[in-house]
Design a protein around this motif. Structure first.
Motif, PDB file in Angstrom:
ATOM      1  N   ASP A 149      15.514  23.982 -32.941  1.00 42.11           N
ATOM      2  CA  ASP A 149      14.811  23.615 -34.176  1.00 42.11           C
ATOM      3  C   ASP A 149      15.543  24.111 -35.415  1.00 42.11           C
ATOM      4  N   ARG A 150      16.361  25.149 -35.248  1.00 43.91           N
ATOM      5  CA  ARG A 150      17.183  25.669 -36.357  1.00 43.91           C
ATOM      6  C   ARG A 150      18.566  25.959 -35.814  1.00 43.91           C
ATOM      7  N   ARG A 196      13.548  23.323 -29.543  1.00 44.12           N
ATOM      8  CA  ARG A 196      12.726  22.239 -30.064  1.00 44.12           C
ATOM      9  C   ARG A 196      12.422  21.216 -28.993  1.00 44.12           C
TER      10      ARG A 196
END
Length: 153
Positions: free
Chosen positions: A75-76, A134
């Motif tokens: 997600d990052r 994610r």
């Protein structure tokens, strides 16, 4: 890259295929004296051409017959997430390889487990709790067409 000759290449090919060759057997195959052969092998190890020796084990006989590849999307994509992910993956005995890749996802994980139930446990206990996950996509291998660690020399 340091320069190696055809004899060095032959030694590397032989050791890659049969890492347990004795120095005498290796010397006979490359047509050198045992002393000259041992010196070449020592140099090839010292210069990093040979990284180590190992035995190939049977995954099936050791209860690790299911091979899976898992695409992992984070997600990052920050250094702290990359580092935490890498450290967590290194701790898992199920993970055989993990590569950061360019493309539509961030990591490709290769794992060997005992079966589908073991894979579900691996996914829920090892992969999904990793930092920054994610999304994952799993590919269970139905047949290994080719599996080799041999490099062309």
């Amino acid at each position: 890259m340091k320069s190696i000759d055809q004899t060095d290449r032959k030694i590397l090919r032989l050791l890659q295929r049969q890492g347990r060759l004795s120095n005498l057997e290796l010397a006979e195959k490359v047509h050198l004296s045992p002393t000259a052969t041992a010196e070449r092998v020592k140099r090839l190890v010292r210069e990093g051409f040979v990284e180590g020796y190992s035995a190939r084990l049977s995954p099936e006989k050791l209860g690790r017959g299911l091979l899976v590849f898992v695409e992992v999307k984070l997600d990052r994509t920050t250094d702290d997430v990359f580092e935490a992910f890498a450290e967590a993956v290194k701790r898992s005995d199920d993970v055989m390889e993990c590569h950061m890749v360019a493309g539509g996802f961030d990591y490709l994980v290769k794992a060997r487990v005992g079966g589908m139930a073991a894979y579900r446990a691996f996914l829920s206990e090892v992969i999904l709790p990793l930092p920054g996950i994610r999304e994952t996509h799993t590919y269970a291998v139905m047949e290994e067409v080719k599996s080799s660690s041999f490099l062309p020399v």
